[in-house]
Motif scaffolding. Structure first.
Motif, PDB file in Angstrom:
ATOM      1  N   SER A  51      79.536  48.021  26.195  1.00 17.03           N
ATOM      2  CA  SER A  51      79.736  49.209  25.354  1.00 17.03           C
ATOM      3  C   SER A  51      79.389  48.915  23.899  1.00 17.03           C
ATOM      4  N   PHE A  52      79.715  47.720  23.405  1.00 11.27           N
ATOM      5  CA  PHE A  52      79.335  47.358  22.038  1.00 11.27           C
ATOM      6  C   PHE A  52      77.822  47.264  21.887  1.00 11.27           C
ATOM      7  N   VAL A  55      76.497  50.788  21.701  1.00 13.74           N
ATOM      8  CA  VAL A  55      76.729  51.349  20.357  1.00 13.74           C
ATOM      9  C   VAL A  55      75.708  50.782  19.377  1.00 13.74           C
ATOM     10  N   ALA A  56      75.427  49.486  19.486  1.00  9.77           N
ATOM     11  CA  ALA A  56      74.407  48.878  18.629  1.00  9.77           C
ATOM     12  C   ALA A  56      73.039  49.505  18.889  1.00  9.77           C
ATOM     13  N   VAL A  58      72.465  52.589  19.808  1.00 12.32           N
ATOM     14  CA  VAL A  58      72.452  53.904  19.163  1.00 12.32           C
ATOM     15  C   VAL A  58      72.231  53.756  17.667  1.00 12.32           C
ATOM     16  N   ILE A  59      72.884  52.790  17.057  1.00 16.16           N
ATOM     17  CA  ILE A  59      72.723  52.570  15.611  1.00 16.16           C
ATOM     18  C   ILE A  59      71.295  52.145  15.293  1.00 16.16           C
TER      19      ILE A  59
END
Length: 185
Positions: A51-52, A55-56, A58-59
């Motif tokens: 999940s991290f 998220v990375a 997406v960023i």
């Protein structure tokens, strides 16, 4: 969304007093025990890491570097695949035979090839690490290779560490399956 590979069938809980093959559909592959807390915990940590990484991704995609985001998504997919494979590992039984699923390989032994399945006291690996400790193991002896003994379950692996009763139930259940289907094979 139900995950049938994550939990053992409820029939094992309902028929805990009767270890003799509590299933109607015996042709379906099933694991006769629930995954242990160590295995589930490791998979949860891997999914948290995924999940991290997502998220990375997406960023990174919002910053405009789509190739970097694609690499992050690919890494996340690999981590999720590893977590699911980790949850699927173990010994599975059906009317056809016995299946040992490892992280990278799967081996199936038909009941006709099984000489015996029994519990033995021997040195076993602690959580799959190189360190060995004295413990119990469920051992498969094949008819064609009597010198080779294959470990199916140990009381020190990620499924049964500190769960002695669960190991005894799982070992008894696999032995009952072996006794039942070796006679008919």
């Amino acid at each position: 969304m139900p995950l049938p590979f994550l939990t053992a069938d409820r029939a094992f809980d309902e028929a805990a007093h009767d270890p003799a093959l509590p299933f109607d559909d015996r042709d379906r592959w099933r694991r006769p025990y629930r995954p242990g807390p160590w295995r589930v915990g490791a998979a949860a940590v891997l999914l948290l890491l995924a999940s991290f990484v997502l998220v990375a991704a997406v960023i990174i995609a919002a910053a405009g570097a789509l190739s970097g985001a694609a690499i992050c998504v690919g890494v996340a997919v690999l981590i999720i695949t590893a977590a699911l494979r980790l949850l699927r590992m173990g010994t599975w039984v059906s009317a056809q035979g016995l299946r040992r699923i490892g992280f990278l390989s799967t081996q199936t032994v038909l009941w006709a090839q099984v000489d015996s399945v029994r519990t033995a006291q021997q040195p076993v690996r602690w959580l799959g690490l190189p360190r060995t400790v004295q413990g119990q193991a469920l051992v498969l002896v094949r008819r064609d290779q009597t010198a080779e003994r294959r470990l199916l379950l140990t009381d020190r692996n990620a499924d049964f560490l500190a769960r002695r009763a669960a190991f005894d139930r799982a070992a008894d259940t696999v032995e009952v399956w072996a006794d039942e289907y070796r006679r008919t094979a």
